[in-house]
Write a protein that holds these residues in place. Structure first.
Motif, PDB file in Angstrom:
ATOM      1  N   GLN A  83       0.852  -1.181   0.000  1.00 38.13           N
ATOM      2  CA  GLN A  83       0.000   0.000   0.000  1.00 38.13           C
ATOM      3  C   GLN A  83       0.893   1.238   0.000  1.00 38.13           C
ATOM      4  OE1 GLN A  83      -4.046   0.195   0.951  1.00 38.13           O
ATOM      5  NE2 GLN A  83      -3.375  -1.086  -0.744  1.00 38.13           N
ATOM      6  N   THR A 112       3.543   1.101   3.044  1.00 38.57           N
ATOM      7  CA  THR A 112       3.574   0.142   4.137  1.00 38.57           C
ATOM      8  C   THR A 112       5.026  -0.217   4.439  1.00 38.57           C
ATOM      9  OG1 THR A 112       3.019  -1.439   2.383  1.00 38.57           O
ATOM     10  CG2 THR A 112       1.318  -0.999   4.022  1.00 38.57           C
ATOM     11  N   HIS A 216      -6.040  -2.230   8.995  1.00 37.43           N
ATOM     12  CA  HIS A 216      -6.212  -3.678   8.930  1.00 37.43           C
ATOM     13  C   HIS A 216      -7.675  -4.011   9.191  1.00 37.43           C
ATOM     14  CE1 HIS A 216      -5.757  -7.911   9.889  1.00 37.43           C
ATOM     15  NE2 HIS A 216      -4.466  -7.871   9.648  1.00 37.43           N
ATOM     16  N   SER A 217      -8.284  -4.795   8.307  1.00 36.60           N
ATOM     17  CA  SER A 217      -9.711  -5.047   8.437  1.00 36.60           C
ATOM     18  C   SER A 217     -10.053  -6.004   9.571  1.00 36.60           C
ATOM     19  CB  SER A 217     -10.276  -5.600   7.124  1.00 36.60           C
ATOM     20  OG  SER A 217      -9.847  -6.927   6.895  1.00 36.60           O
ATOM     21  N   ALA A 258      -7.811  -4.816   3.745  1.00 39.60           N
ATOM     22  CA  ALA A 258      -7.450  -3.459   4.159  1.00 39.60           C
ATOM     23  C   ALA A 258      -8.691  -2.571   4.034  1.00 39.60           C
ATOM     24  CB  ALA A 258      -6.317  -2.904   3.298  1.00 39.60           C
ATOM     25  N   HIS A 458      -1.203  -2.627   7.134  1.00 39.47           N
ATOM     26  CA  HIS A 458      -1.953  -2.636   5.871  1.00 39.47           C
ATOM     27  C   HIS A 458      -2.227  -1.226   5.353  1.00 39.47           C
ATOM     28  CE1 HIS A 458      -3.689  -6.975   6.535  1.00 39.47           C
ATOM     29  NE2 HIS A 458      -2.386  -6.888   6.787  1.00 39.47           N
ATOM     30  N   SER A 459      -1.516  -0.244   5.873  1.00 42.63           N
ATOM     31  CA  SER A 459      -1.643   1.124   5.368  1.00 42.63           C
ATOM     32  C   SER A 459      -0.267   1.787   5.399  1.00 42.63           C
ATOM     33  CB  SER A 459      -2.627   1.925   6.221  1.00 42.63           C
ATOM     34  OG  SER A 459      -2.005   2.439   7.382  1.00 42.63           O
TER      35      SER A 459
END
Length: 491
Positions: A83, A112, A216-217, A258, A458-459
């Motif tokens: 990302q 990331t 992060h999901s 994400a 995740h970002s």
């Protein structure tokens, strides 16, 4: 590459991590990193082999006098989430990650960092390299494609690994240890693209949503962060009040796991509708800013001139798509009734893409129970199939059910108390770990997961705490020193 992190403590771990950052390794492109590790391990005369799926397994003999200890598998995954910020040109298949020290943290320039799971991977290699550390028989299992499908864990065959205990290094909070995780499944949705000609005298505008934190999901889904895809759905439904505004393309997010940070829609409209549309977007900007104040403070909606497309969606498709996206479950669906402050089930509206023949949507559904996962999947399918879309499910993976009698958990608790004077928090994580899949073929494994504090995974906001990495290393090596002998088998 940054040399500054090479001097951080523990030095061998950080030096390995710096090397990992220098070798591109997004999901599906781990070959170069795997080859470097293979060459390094063979150069030290370790037993190294690659299985049919691409997982790498390295064996190190026990220290003198520790041959009868239970075998330990140290486990990490080779891939990272790719990302980047919109203003950071970066080819994750070719360009190195640029880590730097920012106060008490290490982060990357515009992308990331890959501390998830690069720090755990570096720790595994540092253990292999440490000639002073006493330990029993060791195996290091490095899996592929964890972030985009857990392909390596799915493909791990029974009977390959010899150990009794698995230490998973893919957790992200210092002071917490994990004994269970959610399972998950991907929802893959397609709308056939029904095209019409662009109405005469229309002009094109690109509506963009940017500036979101994402995340992060699994780890961040309960924190109320905005999803660019969900905001896009709200805007598309609101725009339906202007029949002269037509939709040509939609896109948002890049990964199912994400929380979407950016989204866009290519619109066409009659010039007479432009003032009203701008007024609507300005009003929505004010509403969104107020709603997410203190949670997502930099959300930006913009309308910019664009090249006129060759087609627009039929008005019927535009309506069905917009309303289905808005109705699609997103976020926390249920909290656990058995564990305090633990998410039971959630779903993430992760990806929206426009292709030549169809519009593709992907959601990642997570749950601690199979029943919860199936319930959310049924709701998702009902939303989309009721408006003529196809919805298929793939990549289902099981949850990791807690073992209250885990001996390795008890050893880790005792080690933490001895080192730091306190007990860690024992938790179940809503993010997916590979442990549940490992249990399918190695049901006898006693497993635990722990790691240093990593925020923003995740970002491009991802960062890892330097002091937490040092404590993680202390705890990992302390546990390895105290692995007990194998239990005698009575005939």
């Amino acid at each position: 590459m940054s040399c500054a992190i090479n001097s951080l403590s523990p030095q061998p771990l950080w030096q390995f991590f710096n090397t990992i950052c220098s070798i591109p390794h997004p999901s599906g492109h781990e070959a170069a990193l795997r080859q470097w590790i293979t060459d390094w391990a063979r150069g030290r005369s370790f037993t190294v082999f690659q299985d049919a799926t691409g997982n790498l397994i390295i064996r190190k003999a026990a220290s003198l006098g520790r041959e009868q200890c239970q075998g330990v598998i140290l486990q990490a995954h080779l891939d990272m989430v790719p990302q980047a910020n919109a203003d950071t040109p970066h080819d994750f298949t070719r360009d190195a990650i640029q880590p730097y020290i920012d106060g008490d943290w290490v982060r990357a320039r515009g992308t990331t960092l890959g501390a998830d799971n690069g720090i755990g991977l570096a720790a595994c290699l540092a253990v292999l390299a440490d000639e002073q550390l006493t330990h029993g028989p060791l195996e290091v299992l490095l899996t592929v494609d964890e972030e985009s499908g857990m392909t390596g864990a799915f493909g791990l065959e029974p009977g390959v690994l010899e150990g009794d205990i698995l230490l998973n290094t893919d957790s992200e909070q210092d002071g917490d240890v994990y004994m269970g995780c959610a399972g998950g499944v991907d929802a893959n949705i397609t709308f056939p693209y029904v095209a019409e000609a662009v109405p005469c005298e229309h002009q094109a505008l690109n509506l963009t949503i940017s500036g979101l934190r994402g995340g992060h999901s699994g780890i961040n889904i309960h924190q109320g962060r905005a999803s660019a895809n969900r905001l896009l759905a709200e805007l598309l439904v609101a725009i339906e009040s202007f029949p002269e505004v037509r939709l040509s393309e939609v896109s948002g997010g890049t990964l199912r796991n994400a929380i979407a940070r950016e989204a866009s829609a290519l619109l066409t409209l009659a010039p007479s509708a432009l003032p009203s549309l701008r007024q609507l977007i300005e009003h929505k900007q004010q509403q969104i800013t107020a709603h997410y104040q203190g949670v997502d403070d930099h959300i930006c909606l913009q309308l910019q001139e664009a090249q006129l497309p060759k087609r627009v969606m039929s008005q019927e498709l535009q309506h069905r798509l917009s309303h289905a996206l808005l109705a699609c479950p997103h976020g926390v669906v249920a909290m656990s009734q058995e564990m305090t402050d633990v998410v039971e089930s959630s779903t993430n509206l992760g990806v929206i893409e426009t292709h030549a023949e169809h519009i593709y949507i992907q959601c990642l559904i997570r749950s601690l129970s199979q029943a919860g996962r199936e319930a959310v999947a049924s709701r998702t399918a009902a939303v989309f199939t009721s408006v003529g879309a196809a919805c298929e499910f793939s990549g289902a993976y099981p949850s990791w059910q807690p073992d209250p009698h885990s001996a390795i958990m008890q050893l880790l608790l005792e080690s933490h108390q001895r080192l730091f004077g306190s007990l860690p928090q024992v938790k179940v994580i809503h993010a997916g770990l590979e442990c549940g899949l490992f249990k399918a073929h190695y049901p006898h494994w006693d497993m635990v997961s722990f790691g240093p504090t990593i925020q923003g995974a995740h970002s491009p906001d991802e960062r890892v705490n330097i002091a937490a990495v040092a404590r993680f290393w202390q705890l990992l090596t302390e546990v390895l020193r105290h692995i007990p002998k194998k239990r005698a088998q009575h005939l």
